[in-house]
Each structure stands twice: as C-alpha cells, then as structure tokens.
Scaffold this active site. Structure first.
Site, PDB file in Angstrom:
ATOM      1  N   LYS A  64       4.915   2.450  -5.182  1.00 20.82           N
ATOM      2  CA  LYS A  64       5.363   2.191  -3.808  1.00 20.82           C
ATOM      3  C   LYS A  64       5.980   3.416  -3.137  1.00 20.82           C
ATOM      4  CE  LYS A  64       5.821  -2.779  -3.566  1.00 20.82           C
ATOM      5  NZ  LYS A  64       5.544  -3.283  -4.941  1.00 20.82           N
ATOM      6  N   GLU A 106      11.400  -5.798   5.327  1.00 21.78           N
ATOM      7  CA  GLU A 106      11.894  -6.902   4.522  1.00 21.78           C
ATOM      8  C   GLU A 106      11.604  -6.575   3.070  1.00 21.78           C
ATOM      9  OE1 GLU A 106       9.104  -7.034   6.309  1.00 21.78           O
ATOM     10  OE2 GLU A 106       7.688  -7.130   4.616  1.00 21.78           O
ATOM     11  N   SER A 125       0.638   0.379 -12.356  1.00 19.48           N
ATOM     12  CA  SER A 125       1.296   0.573 -11.057  1.00 19.48           C
ATOM     13  C   SER A 125       2.807   0.747 -11.137  1.00 19.48           C
ATOM     14  CB  SER A 125       0.960  -0.593 -10.122  1.00 19.48           C
ATOM     15  OG  SER A 125       1.275  -1.825 -10.729  1.00 19.48           O
TER      16      SER A 125
HETATM   17  C1  LIG Z   1       4.643  -4.291  -5.301  1.00 19.88           C
HETATM   18  C2  LIG Z   1       3.949  -4.021  -6.574  1.00 19.88           C
HETATM   19  C3  LIG Z   1       2.592  -4.382  -6.777  1.00 19.88           C
HETATM   20  C4  LIG Z   1       1.788  -5.134  -5.767  1.00 19.88           C
HETATM   21  O1  LIG Z   1       1.563  -4.495  -4.569  1.00 19.88           O
HETATM   22  P1  LIG Z   1       0.131  -3.887  -4.157  1.00 19.88           P
HETATM   23  O2  LIG Z   1       0.301  -3.569  -2.729  1.00 19.88           O
HETATM   24  O3  LIG Z   1      -0.897  -4.962  -4.414  1.00 19.88           O
HETATM   25  O4  LIG Z   1      -0.093  -2.710  -5.019  1.00 19.88           O
HETATM   26  C5  LIG Z   1       1.990  -4.026  -7.980  1.00 19.88           C
HETATM   27  N1  LIG Z   1       2.670  -3.385  -8.937  1.00 19.88           N
HETATM   28  C6  LIG Z   1       3.961  -3.026  -8.801  1.00 19.88           C
HETATM   29  C7  LIG Z   1       4.642  -2.311  -9.911  1.00 19.88           C
HETATM   30  C8  LIG Z   1       4.645  -3.335  -7.623  1.00 19.88           C
HETATM   31  O5  LIG Z   1       5.942  -2.988  -7.485  1.00 19.88           O
END
Ligand SMILES: *Cc1c(COP(=O)(O)O)cnc(C)c1O
Length: 406
Positions: free
Chosen positions: A96, A118, A385
């Site tokens: 993010k 938010e 992610s």
């Molecule tokens: C917020 C988040 C997601 C989901 O958001 P996307 O916009 O679909 O990538 C996935 N993995 C993590 C670690 C997150 O914090």
C-alpha cells in the site's frame, strides 16, 4: 492459448476499461476529478516528480523488493516452483505504501494541505499517515468506532505519525460509515484537501493512477525473474480485494501472451453461508462508489454484506480493470476459503520462515494448490502483498489451538 496481440492501453479518455470504470458522480465532483486527472497527467511524466518518487522508492520504501524462490515449500509440494515477490519487506509492511506515496506527492504538488481517507482495519490509514508525515501534509483518517477498538495498534500508529484519527459513530460504526463520513469531510473543502483512495477503485482517475503507482511491482518482478530463471514465469498469482497489488503485478505482463494470471478472491466461510467476498466470481456488473464494476448485489442492486478472514479483501466491488480482464478472459479469477488461507499462512511460516498477511495467504494457498499439479520446471510468481505481523494476535487467539500454539 491467449492471443498474442497487444492489449490497447486503458483506460480510454473517459476512464473506461471496456464497459467498466467511468465517473458516476455529481457534477461538482466531476470537475474536481478532472482537475486531479489533469494534474496527474502533467506530473507523472515530469522529470522532477519521477525523480522524487524513484528516490523515495529506493531510499525510503526499500525498493526494489526481492524475489525469493521458495525451494523448501516447492520441493515439499513436489511440483512447480513457487517464487514470492516480497512486498511484505517494504517500509510499513505491504504494497500500500507504493500508491500512498504517489498520491501524497501528487497532493503536495497540487498545493493541497491535507490528505484524507477512510480506513477499515487501518492498513490504508497507516500507509497514508506515513506518506503524509513524509510529505509534510496534514492527514485526517476516518475510522468506524468498532474498527478503532478492534484495530487499536493501528490507531496508535496513526496517532504517533501525527494523523488525526476521526471516530465515526454512525450506523454499524465500521468501514461503510467511515467512507460516508470521509466523503462528507472531503466535500467540505475539496480545494485544500485530497481524497486518497486505497485501491484501484473509485471514479476515474483513481483506478488508473493507483495502478500506475503499483506497476513498479510488476516491472521489477519481470526483470528479476528473468535474471533468476532466464525466462518469464508460467503463472502469476495475487489476491484481490479492490485489486491494487494484483494489477500492479499483472500490468507489466499483460502483453506476454504465454504468462497466465490468476486473481484470488476470498470464499470466506463458503458460498452457501453468504460469508464471502467473491465479487468477480459471483457478482454482476453494477455501480458502486462512483464507478462501474462487478458488484456483489441483491435483487434490487444494493451491495451485499461481505466477509473474509482477511479484512483487506472484504469489499463488495472490485477494480474496473479486473472486471474488464475477466470479461476478455486475460486473467482468471479463483477463490480460496478462510481455512485454506490459514493453512497457507502456517505452512509458509513454518517451511520458509515467512509470516504472510492473511490477504497474501490467499494467493499463497492458491499457488500451493496449483504447484502440486505442475511439473517441477514450471514456475509460479506470487505477490506476497504484505507481512502477517498485524494478524498474529487474532490468528493465535482464534485458531491457535488448531495449529498447536495455544
Ligand atoms: C489492503 C491489502 C490487500 C488488498 O488490497 P488490494 O487493493 O486488492 O491489493 C492485500 N494485501 C494486503 C497485505 C493488504 O494490506
């Protein structure tokens, strides 16, 4: 086989990916969005902006994030080779920060004083609070009172970072009410404030802009995997909430016809229970939060309540580009349940020493399923992610007994 011709660059000038995307908002807001689009198009190619962003990616976020070959896990599964793109190693622990940094730098160049948003579980809030502190901008984060109690450490983090956390006490006091309150707060002063959307969702230009800021993930990964293995991966896998980490990875490979891509949605406690967030799998085209996409909706077109063990994945809409890529069959969308994600969470932790975020564990779980059926020279590149530190207390308290830790 997928056809080899190049995909058109999207979105079009009106912000559409095929029939999805666009701006379904009142006129005053359309003008504000157009202003953001113009500013973005101006700065994104300007040498000063590009240099500032790439310096911060390197020296602040810690990019490029590595690619790691999960040798033990792959050999245990006895099939394909799993590689992880390690977005969990970024400053603040997830992907993010990539788009929050971009949005904060853009807001600053546009002369905005404050960025607002938010947050549900607080992940977007913390990443944005971090980017605001770095850019010297004020930051207001709207958060439901129920979520504030549940996600106390993230509330404290945001406050330490100098952000103003605004409790929302309306309705169910969770994400939906926080969105409404943040939007109301934004419309009070759109001249001095910038609304930083947390995924590839919302009206144009956000799905385009957030994708472009996340594309660094795919561009790095493409180069790194070529260097490591001498060829492109056979498969890409990423979890899909709104879809930003997935599109970040996929977008750099869309023209590589031989690379097959899977987006993984949460089937939660199972389709029959209604407790899931499998938007692309079970939704229908509709309009939500100012744009058109697949939406989980009831017969009257109202968004359905959604659920996942991974709070970052529970959204009843999804990015318009994913909606388009599903229709043209360039990306396939699959589901993973809470319990499969939990198994993968522990398996990756115990076999490789990497605790993934519960969101990322959905992608890992699907890759593990695929790997078992593959030849051992085939490769899967998974977007890890985020890291699982935020999830450990919840997992230990709720499921620890199943995994021998309580
Ligand atoms: C917020 C988040 C997601 C989901 O958001 P996307 O916009 O679909 O990538 C996935 N993995 C993590 C670690 C997150 O914090």
């Amino acid at each position: 086989m997928h056809r080899a011709r190049k995909l058109e660059p999207l979105p079009d000038n009106n912000g559409y990916f095929g029939q999805y995307g666009g701006q379904f908002v009142p006129e005053p807001l359309q003008n504000i969005l157009d202003e953001i689009t113009t500013a973005y198009n101006h700065f994104k190619d300007s040498p000063g902006f590009k240099k500032e962003l790439s310096d911060l990616r390197k020296h602040y976020v810690g990019r490029p994030s590595p690619i790691y070959h999960c040798r033990s896990l792959s050999s245990k599964l006895g099939g394909g080779q799993i590689y992880l793109k390690r977005e969990d190693l970024n400053h603040t622990g997830a992907h993010k920060i990539n788009h929050c940094l971009g949005e904060a730098l853009l807001a600053k160049r546009m002369g905005k004083k404050k960025i607002i948003a938010e947050t549900g579980a607080g992940q977007h809030g913390v990443a944005l609070a971090t980017a605001a502190a770095l850019a010297g901008l004020e930051c207001d984060i709207y958060m439901g009172e129920v979520d504030m109690e549940k996600e106390h450490p993230n509330v404290v983090r945001m406050k330490i970072l100098g952000t103003n956390v605004i409790p929302v006490g309306m309705g169910l006091r969770t994400l939906k009410e926080a969105v409404d309150a943040a939007f109301e707060g934004y419309m009070k002063d759109p001249i001095n404030q910038f609304y930083a959307i947390g995924s590839v969702v919302g009206p144009h230009p956000f799905p385009m802009m957030v994708r472009d800021f996340q594309r660094v993930v795919g561009e790095e990964a493409r180069e790194q995997i070529l260097e490591l293995t001498g060829r492109l991966p056979d498969y890409l896998v990423a979890c899909v909430g709104g879809g930003s980490n997935a599109i970040g990875l996929f977008s750099a490979f869309l023209d590589d016809a031989a690379v097959r891509m899977y987006g993984v949605e949460p089937s939660g406690k199972g389709f029959k229970t209604g407790n899931h967030a499998a938007t692309l799998t079970l939704g229908k085209p509709g309009v939500i939060h100012g744009f058109k996409c697949y939406v989980l909706q009831d017969a009257e077109g109202r968004p359905l309540p959604v659920y996942s063990i991974a709070s970052g994945l529970d959204y009843p809409g999804v990015g318009p580009e994913h909606s388009y890529l599903k229709d043209i069959k360039r990306v396939e969308y699959r589901t993973i349940s809470d319990s499969e994600a939990l198994d993968a969470f522990f398996e990756l932790s115990r076999v490789e020493g990497i605790i993934p975020a519960l969101e990322s564990a959905h992608a890992v779980a699907y890759a593990m399923k695929m790997a078992r059926r593959m030849d051992n020279h085939e490769t899967i590149l998974v977007n890890c992610s985020g890291r699982g530190d935020k999830d450990i207390d919840y997992v230990a308290a709720k499921y620890g007994h199943q995994y021998g830790i309580n």
